[in-house]
Design a protein around this motif. Structure first.
Motif, PDB file in Angstrom:
ATOM      1  N   VAL A   8      -4.400   8.477  -9.132  1.00  0.00           N
ATOM      2  CA  VAL A   8      -2.846   8.253  -8.928  1.00  0.00           C
ATOM      3  C   VAL A   8      -2.235   9.094  -8.057  1.00  0.00           C
ATOM      4  CG1 VAL A   8      -0.575   7.454  -9.855  1.00  0.00           C
ATOM      5  CG2 VAL A   8      -3.034   6.818 -10.808  1.00  0.00           C
ATOM      6  N   LEU A   9      -2.435  10.704  -8.111  1.00  0.00           N
ATOM      7  CA  LEU A   9      -1.992  11.315  -7.174  1.00  0.00           C
ATOM      8  C   LEU A   9      -2.250  11.281  -5.540  1.00  0.00           C
ATOM      9  CD1 LEU A   9       0.680  13.229  -7.595  1.00  0.00           C
ATOM     10  CD2 LEU A   9      -1.203  15.346  -7.429  1.00  0.00           C
TER      11      LEU A   9
ATOM     12  N   LYS B  61      -3.034   8.608   0.793  1.00  0.00           N
ATOM     13  CA  LYS B  61      -2.819   7.432   2.222  1.00  0.00           C
ATOM     14  C   LYS B  61      -2.262   6.929   2.159  1.00  0.00           C
ATOM     15  CE  LYS B  61      -7.463   6.635  -0.621  1.00  0.00           C
ATOM     16  NZ  LYS B  61      -7.903   6.175  -2.147  1.00  0.00           N
ATOM     17  N   ARG B  62      -3.057   6.108   3.570  1.00  0.00           N
ATOM     18  CA  ARG B  62      -1.595   5.048   4.456  1.00  0.00           C
ATOM     19  C   ARG B  62      -1.860   4.513   3.775  1.00  0.00           C
ATOM     20  NH1 ARG B  62      -3.671   2.420   8.675  1.00  0.00           N
ATOM     21  NH2 ARG B  62      -1.946   1.899   9.807  1.00  0.00           N
ATOM     22  N   PRO B  63      -0.358   4.058   4.328  1.00  0.00           N
ATOM     23  CA  PRO B  63      -0.040   2.510   3.143  1.00  0.00           C
ATOM     24  C   PRO B  63      -0.788   1.475   3.811  1.00  0.00           C
ATOM     25  CG  PRO B  63       2.140   3.878   2.684  1.00  0.00           C
ATOM     26  CD  PRO B  63       0.654   4.729   3.828  1.00  0.00           C
ATOM     27  N   VAL B  64      -1.232   0.206   3.374  1.00  0.00           N
ATOM     28  CA  VAL B  64      -2.023  -0.695   4.194  1.00  0.00           C
ATOM     29  C   VAL B  64      -0.794  -1.891   4.454  1.00  0.00           C
ATOM     30  CG1 VAL B  64      -4.196  -0.357   1.945  1.00  0.00           C
ATOM     31  CG2 VAL B  64      -2.478  -1.544   1.114  1.00  0.00           C
ATOM     32  N   THR B  65       0.315  -1.527   4.105  1.00  0.00           N
ATOM     33  CA  THR B  65       0.822  -2.425   4.073  1.00  0.00           C
ATOM     34  C   THR B  65       1.433  -2.795   5.533  1.00  0.00           C
ATOM     35  OG1 THR B  65       3.147  -1.744   2.074  1.00  0.00           O
ATOM     36  CG2 THR B  65       3.933  -3.066   3.712  1.00  0.00           C
TER      37      THR B  65
ATOM     38  N   TYR C  31       4.673   4.303  -2.581  1.00  0.00           N
ATOM     39  CA  TYR C  31       3.352   5.153  -2.506  1.00  0.00           C
ATOM     40  C   TYR C  31       2.022   5.460  -3.032  1.00  0.00           C
ATOM     41  CZ  TYR C  31       5.624   5.478   2.426  1.00  0.00           C
ATOM     42  OH  TYR C  31       6.136   5.695   3.822  1.00  0.00           O
ATOM     43  N   PHE C  32       2.675   5.124  -4.219  1.00  0.00           N
ATOM     44  CA  PHE C  32       0.942   5.767  -5.305  1.00  0.00           C
ATOM     45  C   PHE C  32       0.086   4.052  -5.276  1.00  0.00           C
ATOM     46  CE2 PHE C  32       4.067   8.736  -8.449  1.00  0.00           C
ATOM     47  CZ  PHE C  32       2.862  10.246  -8.142  1.00  0.00           C
TER      48      PHE C  32
ATOM     49  N   ARG D 192      13.645  -2.056   4.037  1.00  0.00           N
ATOM     50  CA  ARG D 192      13.881  -3.380   6.233  1.00  0.00           C
ATOM     51  C   ARG D 192      14.989  -2.855   5.868  1.00  0.00           C
ATOM     52  NH1 ARG D 192      10.788  -6.649   8.106  1.00  0.00           N
ATOM     53  NH2 ARG D 192       8.733  -5.797   7.684  1.00  0.00           N
TER      54      ARG D 192
ATOM     55  N   GLN E 206       0.037   2.680  -3.285  1.00  0.00           N
ATOM     56  CA  GLN E 206      -0.186   1.883  -1.230  1.00  0.00           C
ATOM     57  C   GLN E 206       0.839   1.004  -0.503  1.00  0.00           C
ATOM     58  OE1 GLN E 206      -4.602   2.267  -2.033  1.00  0.00           O
ATOM     59  NE2 GLN E 206      -4.623   3.329   0.316  1.00  0.00           N
ATOM     60  N   ARG E 207       1.621   0.885  -0.909  1.00  0.00           N
ATOM     61  CA  ARG E 207       3.107   0.201  -0.404  1.00  0.00           C
ATOM     62  C   ARG E 207       4.108   1.130   0.154  1.00  0.00           C
ATOM     63  NH1 ARG E 207       5.672  -1.851  -3.482  1.00  0.00           N
ATOM     64  NH2 ARG E 207       5.354  -0.657  -6.153  1.00  0.00           N
TER      65      ARG E 207
ATOM     66  N   HIS F 223      -3.527   8.839  -4.637  1.00  0.00           N
ATOM     67  CA  HIS F 223      -3.253   7.663  -3.538  1.00  0.00           C
ATOM     68  C   HIS F 223      -1.681   7.489  -3.220  1.00  0.00           C
ATOM     69  CE1 HIS F 223      -6.559   5.565  -5.387  1.00  0.00           C
ATOM     70  NE2 HIS F 223      -5.857   4.305  -5.122  1.00  0.00           N
ATOM     71  N   LEU F 224      -1.262   8.770  -3.718  1.00  0.00           N
ATOM     72  CA  LEU F 224       0.209   8.873  -2.582  1.00  0.00           C
ATOM     73  C   LEU F 224      -0.247   9.483  -1.097  1.00  0.00           C
ATOM     74  CD1 LEU F 224       2.753   9.798  -3.530  1.00  0.00           C
ATOM     75  CD2 LEU F 224       2.473  10.980  -3.779  1.00  0.00           C
TER      76      LEU F 224
ATOM     77  N   TRP G 273       4.825   9.087 -11.896  1.00  0.00           N
ATOM     78  CA  TRP G 273       3.552   9.579 -11.886  1.00  0.00           C
ATOM     79  C   TRP G 273       3.269   8.779 -13.317  1.00  0.00           C
ATOM     80  CZ3 TRP G 273       1.225  14.931 -11.887  1.00  0.00           C
ATOM     81  CH2 TRP G 273      -0.354  14.771 -11.231  1.00  0.00           C
TER      82      TRP G 273
ATOM     83  N   GLU H 211       3.561  -4.094   9.255  1.00  0.00           N
ATOM     84  CA  GLU H 211       5.756  -4.061   8.900  1.00  0.00           C
ATOM     85  C   GLU H 211       5.332  -5.504  10.277  1.00  0.00           C
ATOM     86  OE1 GLU H 211       7.967  -1.173   9.236  1.00  0.00           O
ATOM     87  OE2 GLU H 211       7.425   0.041   8.281  1.00  0.00           O
ATOM     88  N   TYR H 212       4.727  -6.605   9.891  1.00  0.00           N
ATOM     89  CA  TYR H 212       4.915  -7.819  10.207  1.00  0.00           C
ATOM     90  C   TYR H 212       5.426  -8.348  11.555  1.00  0.00           C
ATOM     91  CZ  TYR H 212       3.207 -12.608  12.429  1.00  0.00           C
ATOM     92  OH  TYR H 212       3.778 -13.098  12.496  1.00  0.00           O
ATOM     93  N   PRO H 213       6.168  -9.000  11.143  1.00  0.00           N
ATOM     94  CA  PRO H 213       6.993  -9.128  12.389  1.00  0.00           C
ATOM     95  C   PRO H 213       7.501  -8.005  13.756  1.00  0.00           C
ATOM     96  CG  PRO H 213       8.063  -9.715  10.985  1.00  0.00           C
ATOM     97  CD  PRO H 213       7.156  -8.949  10.437  1.00  0.00           C
ATOM     98  N   GLU H 214       7.432  -6.769  13.522  1.00  0.00           N
ATOM     99  CA  GLU H 214       7.291  -5.575  14.503  1.00  0.00           C
ATOM    100  C   GLU H 214       6.450  -5.594  14.886  1.00  0.00           C
ATOM    101  OE1 GLU H 214       8.671  -4.991  11.279  1.00  0.00           O
ATOM    102  OE2 GLU H 214      10.705  -5.499  11.732  1.00  0.00           O
TER     103      GLU H 214
END
Lengths: 354, 125
Positions: B19-20, B25-29, A55-56, A64, A58-59, B22-23, A317, B31-34
């Protein structure tokens, strides 16, 4: 522990069980409990770190295996257990096998020294903090032996770096602990916690806290001081040649040490299992009932783990923010700045006590 | 000396706060097949063809030489496109005189064999 022993013996009498066996059981059960708790904690901690680091940046981290990726580290652990144990053809096979075992065993002893609440303290020694210092130097020594016995250039470079780092962070850690002993007049961990009933030590020794925190990051072999296993330079440092269960031992030990070191920081500076403002939630919500007496012990453990998790979060962090220092920068930092600062801190604390 | 320390602390503070931040923010990942990604209207995926006259314009303008047309006298028997070579530039669609060439939204083109990528795309309804 006496209160727990009385309750245990009362329980044994009700089910008509031999008292001698019960006494033996009472000394074995806590260790088994700790070992189970250790493995669960490590599995949870690895997941926690991977999630937070994700999450730091942005993943989402592992998402899974199982709901929200909860079973990811369990699957990893099972994979490591099932892997083939690769023997090295040249090098010292005996030391190669011995090093991960002792490095891990020493950390289990560290877990047993810690007072988790006012009752649950297995090794309640009057020199608890001294035992901690001595036993916690074991893993580093066996990390060196692991690299030495691997017969690999990356391993041996990693080991030498680890040794150089050990010499540099030990002085600040020992001197800071000395300043705490100066303040509290005791080496027993339980008494150090009880000393902080009115005021946590962090308020009277803030410089000591900063120094101890930075040194413990180096002791834990974590970013930005993870010189001995710098992936970009040394493959994996001292455990390059390890695989399967032996590698898992090192990995388990690393995270178990992270947890226990953060517990020590919270005990020494943040009041350990004492709640903030010295008010128990159980007393507020339940009043002075008989159940409250037992609930307070659970609440104490909760506060200890809560403080520990906060410190672990801050360490993650730091890992997400700072790049790795070079060896020269690290040693410069420890010898030229941190060590003199620690000595000045110790002198100030001593004069304040006089 | 003091200014140096001040600047260092300031830089560290900015780094940690960034850095904090970013915690939260919405993840850019993805979830492809779903969850299928939302594609642009002009996205160029797997090409498909309706009623080809076999003029061969597309074959001439294809920069990757991915198109092969097999004719039997004047009727197009097979219109084979090699997805290994195709760069999805859209030239064939742009230059087609009868506007029968189209590109779909389908981007999942992976197959188990090389021959699976050479497909006959003509639509015989």
């Amino acid at each position: 522990m006496n209160f727990l022993l009385c309750k245990f013996l009362e329980f044994i009498k009700t089910i008509n069980f031999s008292e001698h066996i019960a006494l033996v059981l009472f000394s074995i059960l806590p260790f088994a409990l700790i070992l189970g708790f250790l493995i669960l904690t490590v599995i949870g901690l690895v997941l926690f770190e991977r999630k937070i680091l994700g999450y730091f940046t942005q993943r989402k981290g592992p998402n899974r295996v199982g709901f929200w990726g909860i079973l990811q580290t369990t699957a990893d652990a099972v994979k490591l257990l099932c892997k083939e144990n690769i023997e090295i053809s040249s090098g010292d096979n005996f030391l190669f096998t011995l090093s991960p075992i002792i490095a891990f065993a020493a950390i289990i002893i560290l877990w047993c020294i810690i007072p988790y609440n006012a009752e649950f303290n297995m090794i309640n020694s009057s020199v608890g903090i001294l035992i901690y210092l001595i036993v916690s130097s074991f893993p580093m020594l066996f990390h060196f032996l692991a690299g030495y016995s691997s017969n690999n250039k990356y391993s041996i470079i990693g080991s030498y770096r680890a040794l150089a780092l050990t010499a540099s962070y030990s002085v600040p850690i020992i001197f800071t602990i000395l300043s705490i002993i100066c303040i509290t007049n005791t080496m027993n961990l339980n008494n150090i916690i009880l000393f902080q009933t009115k005021k946590w030590i962090i308020f009277s020794n803030i410089l000591g806290f900063v120094i101890f925190y930075i040194s413990s990051i180096a002791k834990l072999n974590r970013c930005p001081f993870d010189l001995s296993e710098a992936e970009s330079e040394l493959v994996c440092g001292y455990h390059t040649e390890y695989s399967g269960m032996r590698f898992a031992m090192f990995f388990l030990g690393e995270y178990a040490e992270l947890f226990v070191m953060c517990i020590l920081i919270s005990i020494l500076f943040l009041g350990g299992y004492l709640p903030p403002f010295n008010v128990y939630l159980a007393n507020i919500f339940m009043g002075n009932c008989s159940l409250c007496r037992y609930l307070i012990y659970f609440e104490q453990t909760f506060w200890l783990i809560f403080k520990t998790l906060l410190i672990i979060f801050s360490i993650i962090w730091i890992r997400a923010t700072l790049p790795r220092f070079t060896q020269k920068t690290t040693l410069d930092f420890f010898w030229k700045y941190l060590t003199p600062l620690t000595i000045i801190n110790l002198i100030i604390i001593t004069f304040m006590r006089i | 000396m003091l200014e140096k320390i001040f600047n260092l602390v300031k830089a560290l503070f900015y780094g940690f706060v960034t850095v904090l931040w970013h915690l939260f923010k919405r993840p850019v990942t993805e979830e492809y097949p779903e969850e299928k990604p939302v594609l642009n209207e002009y996205f160029r995926g797997r090409p498909f063809l309706n009623s080809c006259a076999g003029c061969g314009y597309c074959k001439r303008v294809c920069p990757a030489d991915a198109i092969r047309i097999i004719k039997n006298e004047r009727i197009v028997e097979k219109y084979i496109i090699d997805l290994k070579k195709c760069i999805f530039c859209g030239n064939c669609m742009f230059y087609c005189p009868s506007k029968s060439m189209h590109m779909s939204n389908d981007f999942a083109l992976a197959t188990n064999s090389k021959s699976g990528l050479q497909i006959d795309i003509i639509n015989r309804r």
